[in-house]
Design a protein around this motif. Sequence first.
Motif, PDB file in Angstrom:
ATOM      1  N   LEU A 161     112.651 -39.382  61.622  1.00 32.00           N
ATOM      2  CA  LEU A 161     111.198 -39.402  61.442  1.00 32.00           C
ATOM      3  C   LEU A 161     110.547 -40.415  62.383  1.00 32.00           C
ATOM      4  O   LEU A 161     109.559 -40.108  63.065  1.00 32.00           O
ATOM      5  N   ARG A 162     111.106 -41.609  62.438  1.00 29.51           N
ATOM      6  CA  ARG A 162     110.533 -42.648  63.324  1.00 29.51           C
ATOM      7  C   ARG A 162     110.707 -42.283  64.791  1.00 29.51           C
ATOM      8  O   ARG A 162     109.789 -42.428  65.603  1.00 29.51           O
ATOM      9  N   GLY A 163     111.896 -41.791  65.164  1.00 30.03           N
ATOM     10  CA  GLY A 163     112.146 -41.461  66.558  1.00 30.03           C
ATOM     11  C   GLY A 163     111.280 -40.328  67.065  1.00 30.03           C
ATOM     12  O   GLY A 163     110.965 -40.257  68.254  1.00 30.03           O
ATOM     13  N   SER A 164     110.870 -39.443  66.171  1.00 31.11           N
ATOM     14  CA  SER A 164     110.067 -38.284  66.586  1.00 31.11           C
ATOM     15  C   SER A 164     108.647 -38.662  66.978  1.00 31.11           C
ATOM     16  O   SER A 164     107.918 -37.849  67.532  1.00 31.11           O
ATOM     17  N   GLU A 165     108.247 -39.892  66.690  1.00 25.41           N
ATOM     18  CA  GLU A 165     106.880 -40.303  66.984  1.00 25.41           C
ATOM     19  C   GLU A 165     106.656 -40.569  68.472  1.00 25.41           C
ATOM     20  O   GLU A 165     105.515 -40.714  68.914  1.00 25.41           O
ATOM     21  N   ASP A 166     107.726 -40.642  69.261  1.00 24.13           N
ATOM     22  CA  ASP A 166     107.614 -41.007  70.666  1.00 24.13           C
ATOM     23  C   ASP A 166     107.917 -39.814  71.565  1.00 24.13           C
ATOM     24  O   ASP A 166     108.792 -39.005  71.265  1.00 24.13           O
ATOM     25  N   ALA A 213     120.823 -56.272  58.429  1.00 26.23           N
ATOM     26  CA  ALA A 213     121.126 -54.895  58.052  1.00 26.23           C
ATOM     27  C   ALA A 213     122.569 -54.771  57.565  1.00 26.23           C
ATOM     28  O   ALA A 213     122.855 -54.025  56.621  1.00 26.23           O
ATOM     29  N   GLY A 214     123.487 -55.506  58.201  1.00 26.64           N
ATOM     30  CA  GLY A 214     124.880 -55.489  57.760  1.00 26.64           C
ATOM     31  C   GLY A 214     125.045 -56.057  56.361  1.00 26.64           C
ATOM     32  O   GLY A 214     125.797 -55.516  55.540  1.00 26.64           O
ATOM     33  N   VAL A 215     124.345 -57.151  56.078  1.00 23.22           N
ATOM     34  CA  VAL A 215     124.406 -57.736  54.735  1.00 23.22           C
ATOM     35  C   VAL A 215     123.776 -56.781  53.722  1.00 23.22           C
ATOM     36  O   VAL A 215     124.241 -56.673  52.581  1.00 23.22           O
ATOM     37  N   VAL A 250     116.683 -48.959  52.128  1.00 25.63           N
ATOM     38  CA  VAL A 250     117.307 -48.400  53.332  1.00 25.63           C
ATOM     39  C   VAL A 250     116.237 -47.921  54.305  1.00 25.63           C
ATOM     40  O   VAL A 250     116.319 -48.168  55.515  1.00 25.63           O
ATOM     41  N   VAL A 251     115.211 -47.247  53.786  1.00 24.38           N
ATOM     42  CA  VAL A 251     114.125 -46.764  54.648  1.00 24.38           C
ATOM     43  C   VAL A 251     113.465 -47.924  55.386  1.00 24.38           C
ATOM     44  O   VAL A 251     113.304 -47.897  56.623  1.00 24.38           O
ATOM     45  N   THR A 252     113.082 -48.954  54.660  1.00 27.85           N
ATOM     46  CA  THR A 252     112.377 -50.072  55.286  1.00 27.85           C
ATOM     47  C   THR A 252     113.290 -50.855  56.225  1.00 27.85           C
ATOM     48  O   THR A 252     112.843 -51.322  57.282  1.00 27.85           O
ATOM     49  N   MET A 253     114.574 -50.977  55.873  1.00 27.86           N
ATOM     50  CA  MET A 253     115.488 -51.710  56.738  1.00 27.86           C
ATOM     51  C   MET A 253     115.698 -50.987  58.061  1.00 27.86           C
ATOM     52  O   MET A 253     115.711 -51.606  59.140  1.00 27.86           O
ATOM     53  N   VAL A 254     115.864 -49.676  58.015  1.00 28.14           N
ATOM     54  CA  VAL A 254     116.021 -48.898  59.245  1.00 28.14           C
ATOM     55  C   VAL A 254     114.763 -49.024  60.109  1.00 28.14           C
ATOM     56  O   VAL A 254     114.840 -49.243  61.324  1.00 28.14           O
TER      57      VAL A 254
END
Length: 305
Positions: free
Chosen positions: A147-152, A181-183, A290-294
């Motif tokens: 979803l985020r990558g499709s914005e560009d 993110a690993g933690v 997970v959404v916000t961390m990504v």
Amino acid sequence: MRLPAVRPSFVRPILVANLVGEIVIVITGGIVRLTGSGLGCPTWPECVPGSFTPVPHQEEGIHKLIEFGNRTLTGVVGLLALACVWVVFTRMRRRRPLLLVAVGLVAGVLLQAVVGGIAVRMTLSPVVVAFHFLLSMVMIALSTMLLRGSEDGWSPDGTADLEPRELLVPHLVSTLAWVTAGVCAVVLVLGTVVTGSGPHSGDAEQPARTGFDPRSVAWLHADVVMLFVGLVVAVLVAVWLTSSSDRAKATWRGVLLVTLLQGAIGYVQYFTGLPEVLVGLHMLGASLLVVTMVLGVMNLRSNPL
């Protein structure tokens, strides 16, 4: 100078629906756990021997409908994943990373179905059930990336024309974000251990399946959460001081907000005897985390994918 193309109106709804579907199936999976319906359909891929659907007078009662409903939703999520592949292939065909993510979603749906079947056949092995949940977190992460990558990068012929990727923060801040993110991943893994050690592991007849002391693993989980909160605050401060990106700052504020809410729910559910509603909210919170961390990691770069 070529003007930026307008993205087709149907693209974002499909990608959003896919992400929502992945979160919804986590919630329905949580309902299966919280109602002890993990073996509502005691076989796989059939629900009962000789039938793919529940049958009248099946001894599992209401549990059969709850488990079968969750299985049925897998088909909906699979169709949404296929729609994502179609969107990327037809509208962003030069975006190879996005295509790989979309194909990964389809593969993940198939793997989830197999893992769910193994969990049933192994009478809800805690390791398999934990992997089933964690794979859902991976699917939510992939859906968010898509979803985020499709914005560009849009162009009229369906190809993409991206500016070079660049960090919006110093490398040290980016590294700290990846460590955070690993933690976060460790927090999620320990959360599955806590669930498998308590009364909501999915089977009403044999609830506590890992054999670990619930209090001990819960406090271990809480200790790592405290470390995670500290790291999120550190990244937020670092982004605020070193980046001019309002999007990056807003995203990491969101990470902190979801983290604090998730921590509050965790403590309240622990001290109130794990009421089902709060446990379900905690699973929803894990998905949103997970959404916000990504997004937090991706938004530290321009054109991140």
